[in-house]
Design a protein around this motif. Structure first.
Motif, PDB file in Angstrom:
ATOM      1  N   ASN A  34     -16.732   6.503  20.745  1.00 37.81           N
ATOM      2  CA  ASN A  34     -16.329   7.170  19.507  1.00 37.81           C
ATOM      3  C   ASN A  34     -15.120   6.459  18.886  1.00 37.81           C
ATOM      4  O   ASN A  34     -14.546   5.560  19.504  1.00 37.81           O
ATOM      5  CB  ASN A  34     -16.094   8.666  19.738  1.00 37.81           C
ATOM      6  N   PRO A  35     -14.716   6.841  17.667  1.00 38.40           N
ATOM      7  CA  PRO A  35     -13.595   6.148  17.008  1.00 38.40           C
ATOM      8  C   PRO A  35     -12.281   6.186  17.792  1.00 38.40           C
ATOM      9  O   PRO A  35     -11.428   5.321  17.614  1.00 38.40           O
ATOM     10  CB  PRO A  35     -13.453   6.879  15.673  1.00 38.40           C
ATOM     11  N   GLU A  36     -12.116   7.169  18.673  1.00 40.22           N
ATOM     12  CA  GLU A  36     -10.905   7.257  19.491  1.00 40.22           C
ATOM     13  C   GLU A  36     -10.998   6.406  20.758  1.00 40.22           C
ATOM     14  O   GLU A  36     -10.071   6.365  21.553  1.00 40.22           O
ATOM     15  CB  GLU A  36     -10.626   8.714  19.878  1.00 40.22           C
ATOM     16  N   GLY A  37     -12.132   5.748  20.971  1.00 39.40           N
ATOM     17  CA  GLY A  37     -12.301   4.889  22.132  1.00 39.40           C
ATOM     18  C   GLY A  37     -12.872   5.588  23.358  1.00 39.40           C
ATOM     19  O   GLY A  37     -13.032   4.970  24.404  1.00 39.40           O
ATOM     20  N   GLU A  38     -13.206   6.875  23.231  1.00 37.64           N
ATOM     21  CA  GLU A  38     -13.791   7.600  24.370  1.00 37.64           C
ATOM     22  C   GLU A  38     -15.247   7.171  24.544  1.00 37.64           C
ATOM     23  O   GLU A  38     -15.982   7.027  23.569  1.00 37.64           O
ATOM     24  CB  GLU A  38     -13.707   9.108  24.127  1.00 37.64           C
ATOM     25  N   LYS A  39     -15.643   6.986  25.797  1.00 31.19           N
ATOM     26  CA  LYS A  39     -16.977   6.483  26.107  1.00 31.19           C
ATOM     27  C   LYS A  39     -17.863   7.571  26.691  1.00 31.19           C
ATOM     28  O   LYS A  39     -17.388   8.460  27.394  1.00 31.19           O
ATOM     29  CB  LYS A  39     -16.884   5.325  27.093  1.00 31.19           C
ATOM     30  N   GLN A  40     -19.165   7.453  26.396  1.00 26.63           N
ATOM     31  CA  GLN A  40     -20.189   8.307  26.988  1.00 26.63           C
ATOM     32  C   GLN A  40     -21.270   7.413  27.576  1.00 26.63           C
ATOM     33  O   GLN A  40     -21.748   6.497  26.896  1.00 26.63           O
ATOM     34  CB  GLN A  40     -20.864   9.190  25.936  1.00 26.63           C
ATOM     35  N   THR A  41     -21.653   7.684  28.808  1.00 20.89           N
ATOM     36  CA  THR A  41     -22.772   6.979  29.414  1.00 20.89           C
ATOM     37  C   THR A  41     -24.072   7.523  28.826  1.00 20.89           C
ATOM     38  O   THR A  41     -24.070   8.525  28.088  1.00 20.89           O
ATOM     39  CB  THR A  41     -22.793   7.189  30.931  1.00 20.89           C
TER      40      THR A  41
ATOM     41  N   LYS B  92     -27.810  -1.354  23.631  1.00 22.96           N
ATOM     42  CA  LYS B  92     -26.904  -1.375  24.786  1.00 22.96           C
ATOM     43  C   LYS B  92     -25.615  -0.609  24.519  1.00 22.96           C
ATOM     44  O   LYS B  92     -25.072   0.028  25.419  1.00 22.96           O
ATOM     45  CB  LYS B  92     -26.585  -2.812  25.172  1.00 22.96           C
ATOM     46  N   GLN B  93     -25.128  -0.667  23.279  1.00 25.08           N
ATOM     47  CA  GLN B  93     -23.855  -0.009  22.976  1.00 25.08           C
ATOM     48  C   GLN B  93     -23.788   0.361  21.501  1.00 25.08           C
ATOM     49  O   GLN B  93     -24.250  -0.394  20.652  1.00 25.08           O
ATOM     50  CB  GLN B  93     -22.686  -0.936  23.312  1.00 25.08           C
ATOM     51  N   SER B  94     -23.228   1.526  21.235  1.00 25.87           N
ATOM     52  CA  SER B  94     -22.919   1.943  19.869  1.00 25.87           C
ATOM     53  C   SER B  94     -21.436   2.253  19.812  1.00 25.87           C
ATOM     54  O   SER B  94     -20.957   3.116  20.555  1.00 25.87           O
ATOM     55  CB  SER B  94     -23.706   3.194  19.476  1.00 25.87           C
ATOM     56  N   LYS B  95     -20.737   1.548  18.946  1.00 19.92           N
ATOM     57  CA  LYS B  95     -19.317   1.819  18.745  1.00 19.92           C
ATOM     58  C   LYS B  95     -19.170   2.412  17.347  1.00 19.92           C
ATOM     59  O   LYS B  95     -19.374   1.717  16.344  1.00 19.92           O
ATOM     60  CB  LYS B  95     -18.483   0.553  18.876  1.00 19.92           C
ATOM     61  N   ILE B  96     -18.853   3.701  17.293  1.00 16.66           N
ATOM     62  CA  ILE B  96     -18.666   4.379  16.013  1.00 16.66           C
ATOM     63  C   ILE B  96     -17.311   3.962  15.461  1.00 16.66           C
ATOM     64  O   ILE B  96     -16.284   4.162  16.105  1.00 16.66           O
ATOM     65  CB  ILE B  96     -18.762   5.906  16.174  1.00 16.66           C
ATOM     66  N   LEU B  97     -17.331   3.376  14.276  1.00 15.38           N
ATOM     67  CA  LEU B  97     -16.096   2.898  13.658  1.00 15.38           C
ATOM     68  C   LEU B  97     -15.456   3.980  12.791  1.00 15.38           C
ATOM     69  O   LEU B  97     -14.243   4.187  12.838  1.00 15.38           O
ATOM     70  CB  LEU B  97     -16.371   1.651  12.831  1.00 15.38           C
ATOM     71  N   THR B  98     -16.270   4.647  11.982  1.00 16.29           N
ATOM     72  CA  THR B  98     -15.779   5.744  11.134  1.00 16.29           C
ATOM     73  C   THR B  98     -16.775   6.882  11.188  1.00 16.29           C
ATOM     74  O   THR B  98     -17.978   6.663  11.380  1.00 16.29           O
ATOM     75  CB  THR B  98     -15.602   5.301   9.663  1.00 16.29           C
ATOM     76  N   SER B  99     -16.265   8.086  11.004  1.00 19.15           N
ATOM     77  CA  SER B  99     -17.131   9.256  10.993  1.00 19.15           C
ATOM     78  C   SER B  99     -16.504  10.336  10.127  1.00 19.15           C
ATOM     79  O   SER B  99     -15.324  10.650  10.276  1.00 19.15           O
ATOM     80  CB  SER B  99     -17.325   9.783  12.421  1.00 19.15           C
ATOM     81  N   GLN B 100     -17.308  10.862   9.207  1.00 24.48           N
ATOM     82  CA  GLN B 100     -16.847  11.962   8.363  1.00 24.48           C
ATOM     83  C   GLN B 100     -17.909  13.046   8.372  1.00 24.48           C
ATOM     84  O   GLN B 100     -19.082  12.775   8.128  1.00 24.48           O
ATOM     85  CB  GLN B 100     -16.592  11.499   6.932  1.00 24.48           C
ATOM     86  N   THR B 101     -17.486  14.262   8.652  1.00 22.99           N
ATOM     87  CA  THR B 101     -18.392  15.400   8.702  1.00 22.99           C
ATOM     88  C   THR B 101     -18.016  16.402   7.633  1.00 22.99           C
ATOM     89  O   THR B 101     -16.836  16.738   7.480  1.00 22.99           O
ATOM     90  CB  THR B 101     -18.332  16.083  10.087  1.00 22.99           C
ATOM     91  N   THR B 102     -19.026  16.864   6.894  1.00 24.02           N
ATOM     92  CA  THR B 102     -18.795  17.971   5.967  1.00 24.02           C
ATOM     93  C   THR B 102     -19.620  19.151   6.448  1.00 24.02           C
ATOM     94  O   THR B 102     -20.739  19.001   6.953  1.00 24.02           O
ATOM     95  CB  THR B 102     -19.174  17.611   4.513  1.00 24.02           C
ATOM     96  N   PHE B 103     -19.025  20.303   6.315  1.00 22.38           N
ATOM     97  CA  PHE B 103     -19.621  21.554   6.737  1.00 22.38           C
ATOM     98  C   PHE B 103     -19.638  22.467   5.512  1.00 22.38           C
ATOM     99  O   PHE B 103     -18.585  22.838   5.003  1.00 22.38           O
ATOM    100  CB  PHE B 103     -18.779  22.146   7.876  1.00 22.38           C
TER     101      PHE B 103
END
Length: 168
Positions: free
Chosen positions: A69-76, A150-161
């Motif tokens: 994710n943009p904060e650098g946290e990883k998920q297997t 193999k890998q997805s690195k999310i650079l930016t993310s914006q959510t509208t609700f």
């Protein structure tokens, strides 16, 4: 010294040649051929997410897939599957549209780095509209079974609700 070629060494050599051809490097000239294949892969992944088919959505992922994710946290891969399974069941999320648009493809020896824009739309609990716009840098690996994510690195993310920017 006598050199002899055994049947098993011929078979081994043939199998090695097939393996080398099946994972031969992609060159820049192949970019035009590769992009439609990768776009089709994204379309298959996104269609499976709309169906809430987590296993199908991750069928083109490598076993050692990592999402960052943009904060650098990883998920297997297993954490990624569990996360989306929870979203779909716990929060009653229904996706109505999910589209990846390829921006660039950088060709490496046996892999691709793909920059994409991803737009996901859906509802939560049947009536609350959610829209997620993301950019990511994805790594695809050429395998004997085809291209695998193999890998997805999310650079930016914006959510509208319900039309309002969500900051969570």
């Amino acid at each position: 010294m006598i050199f002899s070629i055994t049947r098993s060494s011929l078979i081994s050599t043939a199998l090695l040649a097939v393996a080398i051809v099946s994972i031969a490097p992609v060159n820049a000239d192949d970019r035009a051929k590769v992009q439609p294949v990768i776009q089709t892969n994204y379309n298959q992944i996104n269609a499976a997410f709309i169906r809430k088919d987590i296993k199908g959505a991750t069928a083109l992922f490598t076993p050692d897939y990592v999402s960052i994710n943009p904060e650098g946290e990883k998920q297997t891969l297993s954490e990624f599957r569990e996360h989306y399974n929870n979203l779909f069941t716990r929060f009653n999320i229904k996706l109505t549209a999910n589209k990846a648009t390829i921006k660039t493809i950088d060709v490496n020896a046996n892999s691709l780095d793909v920059a994409i824009d991803q737009k996901t739309e859906g509802t939560i609990a049947g009536f609350n509209k959610i829209v997620i716009d993301q950019t990511s840098r994805d790594s695809w690996l050429k395998t004997p079974q085809g291209w695998r994510l193999k890998q997805s690195k999310i650079l930016t993310s914006q959510t509208t609700f319900n039309g309002k920017t969500f900051k969570g």
